[in-house]
Scaffold this motif. Structure first.
Motif, PDB file in Angstrom:
ATOM      1  N   THR A 183      25.774  26.315 -15.034  1.00 33.78           N
ATOM      2  CA  THR A 183      24.697  26.586 -14.099  1.00 33.78           C
ATOM      3  C   THR A 183      23.557  27.287 -14.810  1.00 33.78           C
ATOM      4  OG1 THR A 183      25.788  28.653 -13.520  1.00 33.78           O
ATOM      5  CG2 THR A 183      26.167  26.793 -12.054  1.00 33.78           C
ATOM      6  N   TYR A 221      29.168  19.938  -9.519  1.00 36.88           N
ATOM      7  CA  TYR A 221      29.035  21.149  -8.714  1.00 36.88           C
ATOM      8  C   TYR A 221      29.899  21.059  -7.469  1.00 36.88           C
ATOM      9  CZ  TYR A 221      25.134  23.110 -11.349  1.00 36.88           C
ATOM     10  OH  TYR A 221      24.363  23.675 -12.314  1.00 36.88           O
ATOM     11  N   TRP A 261      19.649  26.085  -3.224  1.00 37.91           N
ATOM     12  CA  TRP A 261      19.121  25.922  -4.575  1.00 37.91           C
ATOM     13  C   TRP A 261      17.951  26.876  -4.807  1.00 37.91           C
ATOM     14  CZ3 TRP A 261      21.809  23.520  -8.071  1.00 37.91           C
ATOM     15  CH2 TRP A 261      22.672  22.483  -7.707  1.00 37.91           C
TER      16      TRP A 261
END
Length: 358
Positions: free
Chosen positions: A65, A51, A3
């Protein structure tokens, strides 16, 4: 661990507008401005469960996203002039131009060749569009009669009508190479010509007006437009819903769907109940003449009722008994009860009461 935090951004949206009289009845106006707008949240965030599902691979459904999305930027220009005619009418002519950048477009995200995941799709900034047009506006007021009307001529072109416009061609890579078309064509949501006319006539509460006519009014509205662009094509059973099974017969968005015309009528009358309370009773008829406007067409035929399969060789060669009649019956049923979104709404009559406190 993968991330990353999306970067913040800031923007300035300057706008300048001015108007000045050339004469007692002529006014010139001009506007310029820059506008920014973020994409819809549903195109930016999906949640961890989504996701995970999409990263396992699958069809060409983009994963929303926040890949450093930038806002869509629009620069707008407008010039116009308003001319008074007598003491009861004015005509305005306005020309405008809009340059739109950083709209969302479809992309394929490649993963490492040793990854347990498959390539997946997402959105990115990349599409752009331009819109230019002229609008003519008429305003007239004479005693109890008010008339307002306008007609617009518009041309909207760009590289994509929506974020998923290029999904089919981008997702269907050729020998592992992704092709991303960047053709400028008419946008599918534009209506090159549109306009409306509203005529309103109403009586006041003044002395000399018959009691039955006091505070009685009627308003008629006419709306019209050309159709929107589409691409005529040919193909198999899925040709109308999936571009991969369709061969275009013309340049992108060359044809137009049928013109649209709407008539609405509203009649209302007000009654004073108390000093500060008024009741307004109205009848509002939408689509007075029950006109059936085609909003969408079948891409293989150019009309709404026939999707072209009655002459489809893949079906005809099966020699299905009485196929032609079965097809027409099915299309009639779809025409009567289905085709949601393909036609405008039927006539509606609404009766209402509105209370007004003053």
């Amino acid at each position: 661990a993968g991330w990353k935090r999306a970067e913040t951004f800031s923007s300035v949206s300057p706008r300048i507008s001015f108007a000045f009289p050339i004469s007692e009845k002529t006014v010139f106006n001009a506007q310029w401005g820059k506008f920014v707008q973020m994409p819809a949240l549903g195109q930016m965030y999906a949640g961890l469960h989504n996701y995970a599902n999409r990263l396992r691979g699958g069809f060409f459904i983009p994963i929303p996203t926040a890949f450093g999305f930038k806002p869509t930027k629009t620069t707008s220009y407008e010039l116009g002039i308003t001319q008074g005619i007598g003491d009861f009418m004015s005509v305005s002519v306005n020309g405008y131009y809009k340059d739109i950048k950083d709209q969302l477009t479809y992309q394929i995200i490649k993963v490492d060749k040793n990854s347990v995941y498959q390539d997946y799709s997402s959105f990115m900034n990349g599409d752009y569009a331009t819109t230019k047009g002229i609008e003519v506006v008429l305003r007239m007021r004479l005693d109890r009669l008010t008339v307002n009307g306008n007609i617009s001529f518009q041309d909207a072109r760009g590289t994509g009508s929506n974020p998923s416009s290029n999904a089919g061609i981008v997702g269907a890579s050729i020998e592992g190479v992704t092709f991303r078309p960047q053709y400028i064509s008419p946008l599918s949501f534009e209506f090159p010509i549109s306009g409306n006319l509203n005529v309103d006539n109403r009586f006041g509460n003044e002395v000399g007006v018959a009691s039955v006519l006091r505070q009685l009014g009627a308003s008629a509205s006419i709306r019209f437009s050309s159709g929107h662009p589409y691409t005529l094509g040919t193909g198999g059973l899925n040709a109308s819903t999936d571009a991969r099974f369709r061969t275009p017969l013309e340049a992108l968005n060359t044809s137009l769907t049928p013109n649209q015309l709407y008539f609405d009528l509203r009649v209302d009358k007000s009654f004073s109940i108390l000093n500060n309370l008024k009741a307004n009773v109205y009848v509002f008829v939408i689509n007075v003449f029950n006109i059936q406007n085609s909003l969408q067409v079948n891409l293989k035929t150019g009309n709404t009722e026939d999707n072209g399969d009655i002459n489809n060789p893949d079906i005809v060669k099966q020699n299905i008994s009485n196929y032609g009649q079965l097809y027409r019956d099915a299309e009639l049923a779809l025409y009567e009860y289905g085709n949601y979104g393909n036609y405008s709404g039927p006539r509606q009559i609404r009766v209402g009461l509105r209370l007004e406190f003053q």
